[in-house]
Design a protein around this motif. Structure first.
Motif, short mmCIF file in Angstrom:
data_model
loop_
_atom_site.label_atom_id
_atom_site.label_comp_id
_atom_site.label_asym_id
_atom_site.label_seq_id
_atom_site.Cartn_x
_atom_site.Cartn_y
_atom_site.Cartn_z
N THR A 275 83.59 6.15 109.20
CA THR A 275 82.81 6.41 110.40
C THR A 275 82.30 7.84 110.40
O THR A 275 83.06 8.78 110.13
N SER A 276 81.02 8.01 110.70
CA SER A 276 80.42 9.34 110.76
C SER A 276 81.20 10.25 111.69
O SER A 276 81.66 9.82 112.76
N VAL A 277 81.35 11.50 111.30
CA VAL A 277 82.05 12.47 112.15
C VAL A 277 81.23 12.81 113.38
O VAL A 277 81.74 13.44 114.32
N ASP A 278 79.96 12.41 113.41
CA ASP A 278 79.07 12.72 114.53
C ASP A 278 78.93 11.59 115.54
O ASP A 278 78.69 11.85 116.72
N ASP A 279 79.06 10.34 115.09
CA ASP A 279 78.76 9.21 115.98
C ASP A 279 79.55 7.99 115.52
O ASP A 279 79.41 7.56 114.36
N PRO A 280 80.37 7.39 116.39
CA PRO A 280 81.18 6.24 116.00
C PRO A 280 80.37 4.97 115.73
O PRO A 280 80.92 3.99 115.22
N ARG A 281 79.08 4.98 116.06
CA ARG A 281 78.25 3.81 115.80
C ARG A 281 77.71 3.79 114.38
O ARG A 281 77.16 2.79 113.94
N ILE A 282 77.86 4.92 113.65
CA ILE A 282 77.30 5.03 112.30
C ILE A 282 78.43 5.03 111.28
O ILE A 282 79.37 5.83 111.37
N VAL A 283 78.33 4.13 110.32
CA VAL A 283 79.36 3.96 109.28
C VAL A 283 78.67 4.04 107.93
O VAL A 283 77.58 3.50 107.74
N ALA A 284 79.28 4.72 106.97
CA ALA A 284 78.68 4.89 105.65
C ALA A 284 79.34 3.99 104.62
O ALA A 284 80.47 3.53 104.80
N ALA A 285 78.62 3.76 103.51
CA ALA A 285 79.17 2.97 102.40
C ALA A 285 78.47 3.36 101.12
O ALA A 285 77.30 3.77 101.13
N GLY A 286 79.17 3.24 100.01
CA GLY A 286 78.55 3.46 98.72
C GLY A 286 78.45 4.92 98.32
O GLY A 286 79.19 5.79 98.81
#
Length: 407
Positions: A275-286
């Motif tokens: 989960t992005s440290v800035d926004d819980p709605r944004i998740v990264a992968a790869g």
């Protein structure tokens, strides 16, 4: 008026929950698997944004330039029927508005976002590299290079700059096809393998006729030659019909341009749930993710589990449960050496190489099975969303970082 949740079910302002939209940026190994996995819940809309209308098997691009294989796969064979493919390029993420701006002026709203933009070839920072070098990492790169090689004499030398896995695979594939190949390494070929793996790989390259220059750096790329300096400081001009840059990878700067926190390379900074440290709605992968400042090695071996993990995190947030932290393990590295040979390097769970190496024709059969298996896993997830599983590791503190070369 619709409101947005910071981690639970999405509300439409009334008592019943509203159907959330999850946008996935990037249709590579991580993004495609994540999109399929998200369909394991019926009341979610999933949109996959990708700049190309087809999936690219990056682990086969060296076959494309040598004419020994293809790397484009139709999304109609990979995606679950509920995933909507949008062929477009994301130009900016408006975090405050919850939208992805697209090149051309359109935009799409999201409730949750999977940031899976992948990686691309890194230009060599020497004079002439951008003008005369061929960066090799993308579908378009492979097409341009293949067309160039078709137009030049087979007897001319192709210079490969970079001794990592990509450089080794390109060198072997071209040499096996009858090309004269020169491999220039700042260190030695396949440096992330064990001593036994490096020795085996070097032996096959030489058997294929690859001219290896170790401990050598390129100082200038010219139209039909490169200038190099060896460990003794001797400068030499080496002629050739093409110079191919495989000296590393970088990530797109979409997150940085969107005002999101990134690491020095530009990967999205996340916690251990991706989960992005800035926004819980944004998740990264790869490749473009940097969990807790300790990104995993850039590879499809990491990308697919990270894609599954990112989808699990979003599904947990939608359900109002606590996401589980990343728990990723590696099994090894696989380096193609043409169509008939390969080096399979077994590793510890933290990606450190073991002494055990499988090579030769048996290694090639394993490598081919692994390449096919990556697509099989994506297709299986499309047929049975939520079925994908991966090898889990232990303490992530000892994981090798992602600054080594892909694959």
């Amino acid at each position: 008026m619709r409101t947005r949740s910071q981690g639970g079910p999405v509300s439409n302002g009334r008592s019943e929950p509203r159907r959330p939209t999850v946008v996935v940026i990037g249709g590579g190994y991580a993004g495609t698997l994540a999109a399929n996995r998200l369909t394991s819940v019926d009341d979610i809309d999933v949109v996959l944004i990708n700049p190309r209308p087809h999936f690219v098997e990056r682990i086969r691009l060296h076959q494309v330039i040598a004419g020994s294989g293809t790397a484009d796969v139709g999304y109609d064979t990979l995606l679950h029927g509920r995933v909507r493919l949008m062929v477009a390029t994301a130009s900016r993420i408006d975090v405050a508005a919850g939208t992805v701006e697209l090149a051309g002026g359109d935009h799409i709203s999201y409730d949750y976002l999977v940031y899976a933009v992948g990686s691309r070839g890194r230009p060599l920072d020497v004079p002439g590299a951008r003008e005369h070098g061929y960066i090799f990492a993308e579908w378009e790169d492979a097409q341009i290079l293949r067309e160039h090689l078709a137009a030049v004499a087979v007897s001319g030398v192709v210079t490969i700059v970079g001794g990592g896995s990509t450089g080794v695979e390109v060198s072997a594939e071209l040499a096996e096809s009858g090309r004269r190949v020169r491999l220039i390494c700042a260190g030695e070929p396949a440096p992330t393998l064990s001593e036994r793996g490096r020795r085996s790989t070097r032996r096959v390259l030489r058997r294929l006729g690859v001219e290896i220059h170790e401990q050598t750096c390129v100082t200038e790329v010219r139209r039909e030659s490169v200038l190099v300096v060896d460990r003794d400081g001797v400068v030499t001009e080496l002629p050739g019909v093409a110079t191919v840059i495989t000296a590393g990878f970088e990530v797109p700067d979409l997150a940085r341009r969107s005002g999101l926190t990134t690491d020095d390379l530009g990967r999205l900074s996340t916690d251990e749930t991706l989960t992005s440290v800035d926004d819980p709605r944004i998740v990264a992968a790869g490749d473009a993710s940097a969990p807790s400042g300790h990104p995993l090695r850039m590879s499809c071996q990491a990308a697919e589990p990270l894609g599954a993990q990112s989808a699990n995190t979003i599904l947990s947030r939608i359900a109002g449960t606590v996401p589980t932290p990343l728990n990723q393990a590696f099994v090894g590295q696989n380096v193609s050496l043409g169509r008939r040979r390969a080096t399979i390097q077994l590793s510890r769970l933290d990606d450190a190489p073991r002494r055990l190496v499988v090579s030769g024709r048996f290694g090639a059969s394993i490598k081919e099975a692994i390449c096919r298996g990556t697509l099989w896993a994506i297709r299986r997830e499309a047929r049975r969303p939520g079925s994908y599983t991966w090898l889990r590791g232990g303490d992530r503190a000892g994981v090798v970082g992602a600054d080594t070369e892909r694959r």
